[in-house]
Structures are given as C-alpha cells and as structure tokens.
Design a protein around this motif. Structure first.
Motif, PDB file in Angstrom:
ATOM      1  N   UNK A   1      -5.925   5.985 -13.765  1.00 14.48           N
ATOM      2  CA  UNK A   1      -6.550   7.060 -12.976  1.00 14.48           C
ATOM      3  C   UNK A   1      -5.534   7.865 -12.156  1.00 14.48           C
ATOM      4  N   UNK A   2      -4.440   7.224 -11.725  1.00 19.07           N
ATOM      5  CA  UNK A   2      -3.425   7.962 -10.938  1.00 19.07           C
ATOM      6  C   UNK A   2      -2.757   9.024 -11.806  1.00 19.07           C
ATOM      7  N   UNK A   3      -2.535   8.690 -13.051  1.00 16.95           N
ATOM      8  CA  UNK A   3      -1.856   9.629 -13.960  1.00 16.95           C
ATOM      9  C   UNK A   3      -2.660  10.904 -14.167  1.00 16.95           C
ATOM     10  N   UNK A   4      -3.957  10.795 -13.932  1.00 14.10           N
ATOM     11  CA  UNK A   4      -4.798  11.979 -14.147  1.00 14.10           C
ATOM     12  C   UNK A   4      -4.562  13.035 -13.064  1.00 14.10           C
ATOM     13  N   UNK A   5      -3.997  12.589 -11.930  1.00  5.38           N
ATOM     14  CA  UNK A   5      -3.708  13.538 -10.854  1.00  5.38           C
ATOM     15  C   UNK A   5      -2.496  14.392 -11.242  1.00  5.38           C
ATOM     16  N   UNK A   6      -2.558  15.654 -10.806  1.00  3.95           N
ATOM     17  CA  UNK A   6      -1.434  16.542 -11.085  1.00  3.95           C
ATOM     18  C   UNK A   6      -0.207  16.086 -10.291  1.00  3.95           C
ATOM     19  N   UNK A   7       0.964  16.235 -10.816  1.00  2.00           N
ATOM     20  CA  UNK A   7       2.263  15.926 -10.185  1.00  2.00           C
ATOM     21  C   UNK A   7       2.449  14.451  -9.865  1.00  2.00           C
TER      22      UNK A   7
END
Lengths: 252, 218
Positions: free
Chosen positions: B68-74
């Motif tokens: 889920x963290x990877x889905x955040x931009x940057x």
C-alpha cells in the motif's frame, strides 16, 4: 703437415685433419680456417697461439662443437665427431660429455655455491645429486679449494674462482679440455699455478688440453705449440720449461 | 500494524549537510550574525525525512505493509531483501568495482616491474647463460631457472604484501574483508603474473648464442 707426436687416431685425444671454415657465401665469404691439422695426445697440454684474427677463436668454436666447420675431420677422445658433417645432431650432449671448457673469466653461476657449480654438469648428465656432489668435492679437494665448497663464487679470490672453473671443466671426465685464455687476467704466479693445475689434471684424467693464449708468461711452459696464421696451423716444439722449477705455489 | 517507526533525522547526510552549511561563507556574513543559526534551525525543524524504518509485528508479512505504501506518489517501500539488494548490489558492488579497478592497475604495474627486474637480471647474466649453454645445459633447464627466479620474487612480494596488509589494515578507515580463499586466489594471480613476466627474459635467454662464452673475433 707432419706432427712431432704421431699417435694413432684411436689413441689421440684430439685429431683435426684439413679443417676448413668459411663464413658467408659468394663475394662476402671469409675463409677463417683454410686447412688446420692438429694432434693432441691424452694427458698432453698444447698451446695454440696466433695474432688477432688468425682463426684461433674459430678453431676453438669448431673444436667445441659451437659452430659447424665447412669441411674436414675432427676426432675427439677416439670418436669421430665431424667428418664433413656432424656425426650427431645433439651437439649439446656432445659438448657436455666430451668437452670441458675453461674461460678467460671463470663465469661461475653466481646463485649456486662452489660445490653445485662443479656438480651441475654431472647432474645435467643424469648422475644422482649425491654422487655428483661427491665427485665435485673430490675435484675441489684435488684443486685445493675444498675448504670453500660451501662458499658463493663472489666470496672467492680470482685464483680460487679459476680453480673452481677448472674443476667444473673436469667434472664430467671429458677426454678434451679447451681453455680460452685461462691465464689472461692473472699475474705471473697465478698464471703459472693455473698451468700447473692444467698439466696435473691432464695427466691424472688423461685429457687432451688445448690452451689458446697470448700470455707470454706461460708460452715457455708448453712442450708443443701450434701457431695459427691466416687460417693454417704450424706446429713447433716449445721450450717445455718445468713448471715446478718456475714457481712452486698455487694461486690464492 | 507497524509496530515501531524510527525517524533518523540526523543521519550522515544531514550531519554532513549541516557541516557544509556551517562552512559556507554565504551563511557567515559579518553583518548578519544570526543567519547561520537560522539556516541550521530551518534544517533541523524541517519535516522532510529521508527514510522510515519499519519493523513489522509477528504474523504480518513485510510485503503486506510495503504494497500500500508503494501506491503513494514519490514513496517507495523496500523489504529486507530489497534493502540487502540496494546495499550489496549497489553500494558494496560499487566499492568492489573500485577496488577491482585498483587491483587491475596494480597487477599491470606489478607485471611491468617484475618483467623489468627479471629482464635486467637476465641481461646481466648473458655470459653465464652462454657458459651454461656451452657446457651442455638445455634451454628447458635455463628457462626453468629464470621462471623459478620470477616465482621466487613473486612469492617474496606476496608474503611481504600479505603481512603488510594484515598489520596495517586496522589503520585504514574502511574494512576490506580478505578471506583465505581470496588470499589463495591472490597468490595464484601473483604467480601467474610472474610466470608471464618471465617470458620476455626466457625468450632472450633462449636466443643467447653459446659462442658468446668464447672470446670474440676469429
């Protein structure tokens, strides 16, 4: 040419007949040896003298199987080595087993001790190391340098080095010893001592010895001398002065 | 789900950045005495972070947290394997390549030095080699003597180098792990370099004419 001493070829240490050597071909050909005849008996030391460029070194190189003569015949130790062609292709083994060399400088191998310098040749000829070293020690003892057997060549005096080089020349009991100016760098006393050793060893090992020399100090010691001039040899009787009467000591 | 979050704000990069700021003349103007402190304070009070180390509770998979963290931009999330990959394949591999390059340069220089030494030693013994050939020594024996000399030189060099490296290693800032196998491979490489370096001298020795032992002229 008639020799003063005429042994049969089988008995002779060195027999050279009509030996010829030409360097180069055609217009640039140089005939260094025109017709050389020579006989040296076992146990005899003869002198080979002549001016520079007369062919002394060429004759020594032919006798030493270093260069091939153009024609003629050479018999060393009763074996015909050259008769218009080498009788063997393996000149390295021929030199190792039949000819001992003594040079102007001793040229001992600097990283081998005195014993190994002398034992090297028998070892190369296939003698077991212990036997080769025993033979080397025996020769060093005869030449009064056994006390330096473990020394490095650089630790020896000039006279001692030359005696070790004579021991090396005798190590394979060759029937022929060729000495190229062996006394040139030595003073009279040492030069005569080297000649005394060569004479003693020649008789003891029945080797035929040719000494190429310019050295006036030792020329009177030869019983027979071959003069070489313009590629031809001339034999004459030498003074044959007794070495023992001339000087009694060994080189230090 | 995340059991612990650690904010390493004063990591090496921040400390170095602060040191650079302190040394920067632009922040050390005589007419503006509070500028440097203000600049450092702004860096210290920054809310930006480089990385967050997360330790996952038992029973949860790191990938479950990372995805889920990877889905955040940057943002990018790495599990242990990914971090090890960054450390080993990127940082250590770069250092290894740099050391490897130095080793190659040193090997070439060593080979040149050994070649020169053996060549010089051989040239100085031409007369002795001619005598050896004249008295019946084979080319193989002479070549093996030169090879032994080169190998001996290499062995002495390796032993001195290994001893020096072992004794001086603690003085250097970075620890370079040298395993037993690495040392053995190094020894093999040194021997190979020395063997190759001796070929020039061997070629010269083989070409020596035994006639050189006898006085020149005719």
């Amino acid at each position: 040419m008639t020799s003063i001493i005429q042994p049969s070829i089988r008995q002779a240490g060195i027999v050279v007949q009509r030996l010829r050597k030409v360097y180069g071909q055609g217009d640039t050909a140089v005939e260094a040896l025109k017709s050389v005849d020579m006989v040296v008996c076992p146990g005899e030391v003869v002198g080979l003298v002549g001016p520079s460029g007369s062919g002394k070194s060429t004759l020594l190189k032919c006798l030493g199987a270093i260069i091939e003569p153009t024609s003629g015949r050479m018999v060393l130790g009763g074996n015909t080595l050259y008769d218009n062609a080498w009788k063997t292709k393996d000149l390295r083994t021929l030199r190792r087993d039949n000819i001992g060399f003594v040079f102007q400088a001793p040229y001992l191998i600097p990283f081998l001790d005195v014993t190994d310098n002398v034992a090297l040749l028998p070892m190369l000829a296939g003698m077991p190391n212990s036997l080769a070293r025993a033979r080397a020690l025996e020769l060093l003892k005869e030449l009064d340098v056994a006390h330096r057997a473990k020394a490095e060549p650089s630790q020896l005096s000039g006279g001692e080095q030359q005696r070790v080089s004579i021991a090396r020349a005798l190590a394979n009991r060759p029937p022929v010893i060729l000495a190229d100016e062996p006394t040139a760098p030595l003073n009279s006393e040492r030069a005569l001592a080297v000649m005394r050793i060569l004479n003693r060893m020649a008789i003891q090992y029945q080797a035929a010895v040719i000494v190429v020399t310019h050295d006036e100090k030792i020329i009177p010691t030869f019983k027979r001398i071959y003069h070489i001039r313009e590629g031809r040899t001339m034999e004459e009787a030498g003074e044959g002065r007794s070495l023992d009467q001339m000087r009694p000591t060994l080189p230090s | 789900m995340p059991r612990k979050r650690s904010f390493f704000k004063d990591n090496d990069a921040i400390v170095n950045d602060r040191a650079r700021t302190s040394a920067n003349p632009a922040f050390n103007r005589p007419g503006l005495p509070g500028l440097l402190d203000a600049a450092i304070a702004s860096q210290t009070s920054s809310h930006s972070v480089n990385a967050v180390l997360v330790r996952v509770r038992e029973g949860y998979l790191p990938e479950q947290v990372a995805e889920p963290i990877r889905r955040w931009k940057h943002l990018e999330a790495y599990d242990r394997a990914g971090m090890e990959d960054i450390l080993v394949a990127k940082l250590i591999a770069t250092s290894a390549k740099q050391i490897g390059m130095f080793l190659v340069i040193l090997a070439i220089v060593s080979a040149a030095v050994v070649t020169f030494i053996i060549y010089t030693m051989t040239i100085g013994k031409i007369r002795e080699i001619a005598v050896l050939k004249l008295i019946g020594t084979s080319n193989t024996t002479i070549a093996s003597m030169i090879l032994q000399q080169a190998m001996g030189l290499g062995l002495i060099g390796f032993l001195v180098g290994k001893l020096a490296a072992t004794l001086w290693a603690p003085v250097f800032p970075k620890y370079v792990l040298l395993l037993q196998n690495d040392a053995l491979r190094g020894l093999a490489a040194v021997m190979l370099i020395c063997a190759l370096a001796s070929t020039l001298a061997i070629r010269i020795a083989i070409k020596v004419d035994p006639a050189e032992a006898i006085g020149g002229g005719t």
